[in-house]
Scaffold this active site. Structure first.
Site, PDB file in Angstrom:
ATOM      1  N   GLY A 100       1.044  -0.155   9.464  1.00 32.89           N
ATOM      2  CA  GLY A 100       1.240  -0.143   8.017  1.00 32.89           C
ATOM      3  C   GLY A 100       0.234   0.731   7.293  1.00 32.89           C
ATOM      4  N   GLY A 101       0.061   0.473   5.999  1.00 27.20           N
ATOM      5  CA  GLY A 101      -0.821   1.296   5.184  1.00 27.20           C
ATOM      6  C   GLY A 101      -2.265   1.268   5.632  1.00 27.20           C
ATOM      7  CE  LYS A 142      -3.915  -2.180   2.376  1.00 31.32           C
ATOM      8  NZ  LYS A 142      -5.092  -1.828   1.608  1.00 31.32           N
ATOM      9  CG  ASP A 153      -8.117   0.047   2.557  1.00 32.30           C
ATOM     10  OD1 ASP A 153      -8.944  -0.815   2.193  1.00 32.30           O
ATOM     11  OD2 ASP A 153      -6.901  -0.046   2.349  1.00 32.30           O
TER      12      ASP A 153
END
Length: 275
Positions: free
Chosen positions: A130-131, A69, A105
């Site tokens: 994380g992403g 991502k 998301d």
């Protein structure tokens, strides 16, 4: 689904551990709407070459999953505000060779916090950096949540994420009161099918028992160990499967320009669950 032909439009997904969820969701909607499109999942061995293939082969859309991502940012031409604001990408749209990155998301998390009526005064433990954690943290901040602690062993990534949104950071969950919150959110691969920790709980039993809301963004399996434990403890649960449906729907709209009806989306969800 139409027989493969030269005029068929292709969309793909890139993931370290691909599932059939997105493939079934998108292809079912293509079939329902009579579109000459097809969707295929891939596990790339070279991300840069994969994105070059999206551009060079005229692939219309590309979904991006963990762990790519953030890495794809350097490979696209433009960042939509939805992706630029959080430096995380889960969707790429190809317009004649120009690749624009988006993040659906964030939209999914935002909608689920609202539809589940999670009080903004709730304390939150968010595990991961994380992403997807960026998208989740941004949605929490924008919804008005303030008492949020990022749990991440990577100090640089964890501190950076916490500082970006005005939250706290810890390397480990800890014990006692500091290991409890009104809502716990897993944004790590723990509990993901096919992974080394597929059968593991991302939070210990005592943390789950103390929570009011248990949220796992892992979509495969639909009932992760954390979600199963949350249901067994009679907690309000929000699943990764719900996240996957909303973000995939918004991807579908970006790719095709068509917004399916609620019934068509429910039918596609049912088709995914039937696999």
């Amino acid at each position: 689904m139409p027989i493969l032909n030269k005029d068929m439009t292709l969309c793909i997904s890139l993931s370290a551990r691909p599932s059939n969820n997105g493939t079934r969701f998108h292809n079912h909607l293509y079939d329902q709407l009579g579109l000459n499109w097809i969707y295929k999942a891939f596990a790339p061995t070279d991300l840069a070459q994969a994105i070059a293939g999206v551009r060079g082969l005229g692939i219309r859309g590309c979904a991006v999953s963990m762990p790519y991502k953030e890495d794809v940012i350097a490979l696209v031409d433009a960042m939509d505000p939805s992706a630029k604001a959080i430096d995380s990408v889960n969707t790429i749209v190809n317009d004649g060779g120009r690749l624009t990155a988006y993040n659906t998301d964030y939209t999914a998390i935002e909608q689920l916090l609202q539809s589940n009526a999670v009080p903004v005064g709730s304390s939150v433990l968010l595990k991961g950096a994380g992403g997807m954690a960026k998208a989740t943290a941004a949605a929490l901040r924008d919804a008005g949540f303030k008492d949020v602690t990022i749990i991440a062993r990577n100090e640089a990534a964890g501190r950076a994420l916490a500082d970006l949104y005005g939250f706290a950071w810890r390397a480990e969950l800890g014990t006692g009161a500091e290991a409890t919150a009104d809502m716990i959110i897993n944004v790590t691969p723990v509990g993901m099918a096919g992974g080394p920790e597929a059968d593991a709980l991302s939070f210990p039993a005592e943390t789950i028992e103390a929570a009011k809301v248990v949220f796992d963004v892992v979509a495969l399996p639909p009932e992760t160990p954390l979600i199963k434990a949350g249901r067994a403890a009679r907690k309000q649960v929000i699943t990764g499967a719900e996240v996957a449906t909303i973000q995939a729907l918004e991807q579908f709209v970006l790719y095709t320009g068509i917004r399916p009806t609620e019934q068509q989306v429910r039918d596609a969800e049912a088709f995914v669950r039937a696999q």
